[in-house]
Design an enzyme around this catalytic site. Sequence first.
Site, PDB file in Angstrom:
ATOM      1  N   GLY A   6       0.679   3.968   2.026  1.00  0.00           N
ATOM      2  CA  GLY A   6       2.129   3.942   1.890  1.00  0.00           C
ATOM      3  C   GLY A   6       2.819   2.618   2.121  1.00  0.00           C
ATOM      4  O   GLY A   6       4.052   2.601   2.234  1.00  0.00           O
ATOM      5  N   ASN A  77      -2.832   9.016  -2.161  1.00  0.00           N
ATOM      6  CA  ASN A  77      -2.596   7.861  -3.024  1.00  0.00           C
ATOM      7  C   ASN A  77      -3.504   6.683  -2.690  1.00  0.00           C
ATOM      8  O   ASN A  77      -3.803   5.867  -3.564  1.00  0.00           O
ATOM      9  CB  ASN A  77      -1.122   7.439  -2.899  1.00  0.00           C
ATOM     10  CG  ASN A  77      -0.866   6.049  -3.442  1.00  0.00           C
ATOM     11  OD1 ASN A  77      -0.854   5.834  -4.646  1.00  0.00           O
ATOM     12  ND2 ASN A  77      -0.664   5.098  -2.534  1.00  0.00           N
ATOM     13  N   TYR A 149     -14.749   2.678  -9.416  1.00  0.00           N
ATOM     14  CA  TYR A 149     -13.416   3.279  -9.363  1.00  0.00           C
ATOM     15  C   TYR A 149     -13.327   4.499 -10.278  1.00  0.00           C
ATOM     16  O   TYR A 149     -12.879   5.571  -9.872  1.00  0.00           O
ATOM     17  CB  TYR A 149     -12.380   2.231  -9.764  1.00  0.00           C
ATOM     18  CG  TYR A 149     -10.943   2.698  -9.696  1.00  0.00           C
ATOM     19  CD1 TYR A 149     -10.259   2.699  -8.501  1.00  0.00           C
ATOM     20  CD2 TYR A 149     -10.271   3.099 -10.853  1.00  0.00           C
ATOM     21  CE1 TYR A 149      -8.932   3.108  -8.439  1.00  0.00           C
ATOM     22  CE2 TYR A 149      -8.950   3.493 -10.807  1.00  0.00           C
ATOM     23  CZ  TYR A 149      -8.281   3.504  -9.596  1.00  0.00           C
ATOM     24  OH  TYR A 149      -6.968   3.907  -9.545  1.00  0.00           O
ATOM     25  N   LYS A 153     -12.626   8.455  -9.283  1.00  0.00           N
ATOM     26  CA  LYS A 153     -11.427   9.136  -9.751  1.00  0.00           C
ATOM     27  C   LYS A 153     -11.769  10.335 -10.643  1.00  0.00           C
ATOM     28  O   LYS A 153     -11.061  11.354 -10.631  1.00  0.00           O
ATOM     29  CB  LYS A 153     -10.519   8.154 -10.502  1.00  0.00           C
ATOM     30  CG  LYS A 153      -9.854   7.126  -9.606  1.00  0.00           C
ATOM     31  CD  LYS A 153      -8.901   7.763  -8.597  1.00  0.00           C
ATOM     32  CE  LYS A 153      -8.137   6.718  -7.796  1.00  0.00           C
ATOM     33  NZ  LYS A 153      -7.165   7.310  -6.862  1.00  0.00           N
TER      34      LYS A 153
END
Length: 229
Positions: A6, A77, A149, A153
């Site tokens: 964040g 996130n 990555y 994902k």
Amino acid sequence: MAVTGGTSGLGLALVRQLAEQGASVAFVARTTANVERIADETGAHGIVGDIGNKEDIYPIALQVTASLGGLDVLINNASSLGPVPLALLADTECEELEKALAVNLVGAFRLTKALFGALAASAREGRGALVINISSDAAVNAYPGWGAYGTSKAALAHLTAIWDGEAKADGIRLLALDPGDMDTPLHALAVPDADPATLKRPEVAAAEIVEKMLNALPVRATILAGTHI
């Protein structure tokens, strides 16, 4: 609501927008100075922790529920590229692949699992419960150099779909959302010569995600005035 990663990029844009709209927000990041700065700026509850570290997960979860008094929405996130600069899989160290999986997949799984009870309680109380896992087009398309990555994902997207089906009985929704290519520090690490003018602003992506979040919850009109998001 709780947002991981964040203090920069999309996560920071989400924290700012939700705090500005009156939501009670907790956010997680690794660097104490950055957490303190964003907490002071936004009024959100800052939590120092590493999503990729198993030992940090339950302390993070406890701080989330203690600071918010419950939880309606979790946005996973925080992300790791794996090797930087990006590398072909044959040139990727095993530890670099493990790092991407530890943050992007296993960390999101662990934190969601640790907060599952709080989310289920929110659903029972009629506020709804939602987990948003930030995905990528690299989860679908096989881009050379993006192996660590993209693999993490892709696994996260499939985990999300399975868990969404399993969690319906508890009233919890899980969504994997691809915000698109954004002008963020993570993207700059991956593609340092990219033209920022061709990339989406994190604030635009955050607004799109907030809209989808509100549409997925049963109390759209009042959710931002609640005490648990």
